[in-house]
Design an enzyme around this catalytic site. Structure first.
Site: not given
Ligand code: NAD
Length: 459
Positions: A168, A243, A277, A364
């Site tokens: 997804k 992650e 990130c 963040e």
């Molecule tokens: P997010 O957590 O809002 O969403 C990430 C994914 O999770 C999306 O596909 C979203 O649709 C899905 N999601 C949301 N709610 C969910 C639920 N209840 N159950 C299952 N899936 C769900 O994050 P974002 O805004 O898309 O991305 C930004 C964040 O990602 C930042 O905090 C960034 O630091 C982090 N990030 C971390 C890494 C890493 O490798 N550590 C890499 C890239 C981004």
């Protein structure tokens, strides 16, 4: 207008309800995407495909990864164009970072799989053979900042180890996952091996995390979402890789070589509009070079090319942090405003004068906003770097003491005199609230397989 579809069991389909995908550059609608709620048919398709896919040899599956890499590479301009359209990032970033790395992820794991050493452990009178079996059906959930780059980082090792996938992508950036689905269909990847479903996190994302037939979840996203994912998956004893977010420091010691440090720290601050990130959003500079550093840094920031942030909603969040910084007593050294353009553009913003314990310097923001702090000893710099709930990454800039200080940064990854210099064999992941587990090389292989030991006695 692009119609994004689900790929389930080798067939493309939409749903009755749909969502819109907007361009961050000007707010226009660029695609419609399915709003999937149930994944039962995708799980069925993955289950049907599992027996024959897992029966292939590792080398045969590695050949499939190479086929995917070749097909993506032959269309890398189109891939980069779609990623730039969906995320707003400059085309050269989409081509040289996103498209390049997405292709490399498949190629890297193909080579890695072919060259994996046999894991045997001899005893005096017996031999232990470690056999790696696939986990089964795995759920892969990814964010919007590096869309196909991060999703393919999960898909490639999961396929290599014989799993079938329900993936997804973020609903904010669905285009390149759909492109990958089309490419995989064109080259004849067996139906059901890779299923891609689109929709909202709390709906289809939650359906993946909570589905009893899905045995492992690899999730990349925000820390608060990761907490919900863990709360659902852990009681079901699913394998879990998380992650999550970061608040990373770039530590500039008094003996840093400013010729490499200035461009390096600016890149760490603002690449992808600060939406990586690993970005160093807290710049810590030794007091002896602070006055020399600031004008050089600000000049390089002014010359750095960035795109908009991902959405209007995210722009509002980033701007609210700039307002908070002013209330917390911060001095805006650069930027601080929306750019004078349509869409979610925010000027690269540099803020000084804040305590490292302020909210702006600890939470963040995930945008083009950096705080700068002055320190006088290594201990003080390390306190400033480590005082956060996160522990993902960091960088240290020094001619002589980089390694020494790097070892004391509390995070999963630290670079010395560079940033985001990646070897795909090394562990990638965070400590504290930045995540659980590691990806990369053997760590990904470990996550996407069950290691079984067979001990054969010699009589
Ligand atoms: P997010 O957590 O809002 O969403 C990430 C994914 O999770 C999306 O596909 C979203 O649709 C899905 N999601 C949301 N709610 C969910 C639920 N209840 N159950 C299952 N899936 C769900 O994050 P974002 O805004 O898309 O991305 C930004 C964040 O990602 C930042 O905090 C960034 O630091 C982090 N990030 C971390 C890494 C890493 O490798 N550590 C890499 C890239 C981004």
């Amino acid at each position: 207008m692009i119609t994004v579809e689900n790929l389930i069991g080798g067939k493309f389909s939409t749903t009755d309800l749909s969502l819109v995908d907007r361009s961050p550059s000007d707010g226009s609608i660029i695609a419609s995407i399915p709003r999937t709620k149930s994944i039962d048919d995708a799980v069925e398709a993955a289950n049907d495909a599992f027996e024959s896919w897992s029966a292939l040899s590792l080398n045969e599956r590695a050949d499939w990864l190479d086929k995917i890499a070749n097909a993506l590479e032959s269309k890398s301009d189109e891939l980069a164009r779609l990623e730039a359209l969906d995320t707003g990032k400059p085309l050269d970033v989409a081509l040289n970072i996103d498209a390049k790395r997405s292709i490399l992820n498949f190629r890297f794991f193909a080579d890695f799989g072919r060259n994996m050493p046999a894991e045997t452990f001899e005893m005096e009178n017996a031999t232990n053979f470690v056999i790696r079996k696939p986990v089964g059906i795995v759920g892969l959930i990814s964010p919007w900042n590096l869309p196909l780059y991060l999703l393919s980082w999960k898909i490639a090792p999961a396929l290599l180890m014989g799993n079938c996938i329900i993936a997804k992508p973020s609903e904010i950036t669905p285009l390149t996952a759909h492109f990958l689905a089309q490419v995989c269909t064109e080259i004849g990847l067996p139906a059901g091996v890779l299923n891609i479903v689109h929709g909202l996190g709390p709906e289809v994302g939650h359906a993946i995390v909570s589905h009893p037939r899905i045995r492992a979840i690899s999730f990349t996203g925000g820390t608060s979402t990761g907490r919900m994912v863990a709360a659902t998956a852990a009681p079901m004893f699913k394998k879990l890789s998380l992650e999550l977010g970061g608040k990373n420091a770039s530590i500039v010691l008094e003996d840093a070589d400013l010729e490499i440090t200035i461009p390096g720290v600016v890149r760490a601050s603002f690449l992808n509009s600060g939406q990586i990130c690993l970005c160093g959003s807290k710049v810590l500079v030794h007091e002896d070079i602070y006055e020399e550093f600031i004008p050089l840094y600000l000049k390089a920031v002014a010359d750095f090319n960035i795109g908009p942030v991902i959405s209007e909603e995210h722009a509002q969040k980033v701007l609210s942090y700039i307002e908070l910084a002013k209330q917390e007593g911060g001095e805006i050294l650069a930027g601080g405003n929306r750019s004078n353009r349509l869409g979610a553009w925010i000027e690269p913003t540099v803020i000084a004068g804040l305590s490292h314990l302020s909210r702006t310097a600890s939470e963040e923001i995930f945008g083009p906003v950096v705080t700068i702090h002055k320190f006088s000893t290594d201990e003080e710099a390390l306190d400033m770097a480590n005082c956060t709930e996160y522990g993902l990454a960091g960088s240290v800039w020094s001619k002589t003491r980089g390694m020494e200080v790097a070892k004391r940064v509390e995070s999963g990854m630290v670079w010395v005199n560079t940033w985001l210099h990646r070897d795909l064999r090394v562990p990638f992941g965070g400590i504290k609230n930045s995540g659980v587990g590691r990806e990369g090389g053997m760590w990904s292989i470990g996550f996407f397989s069950e290691a079984i030991n067979i001990c054969q006695m010699q009589h």
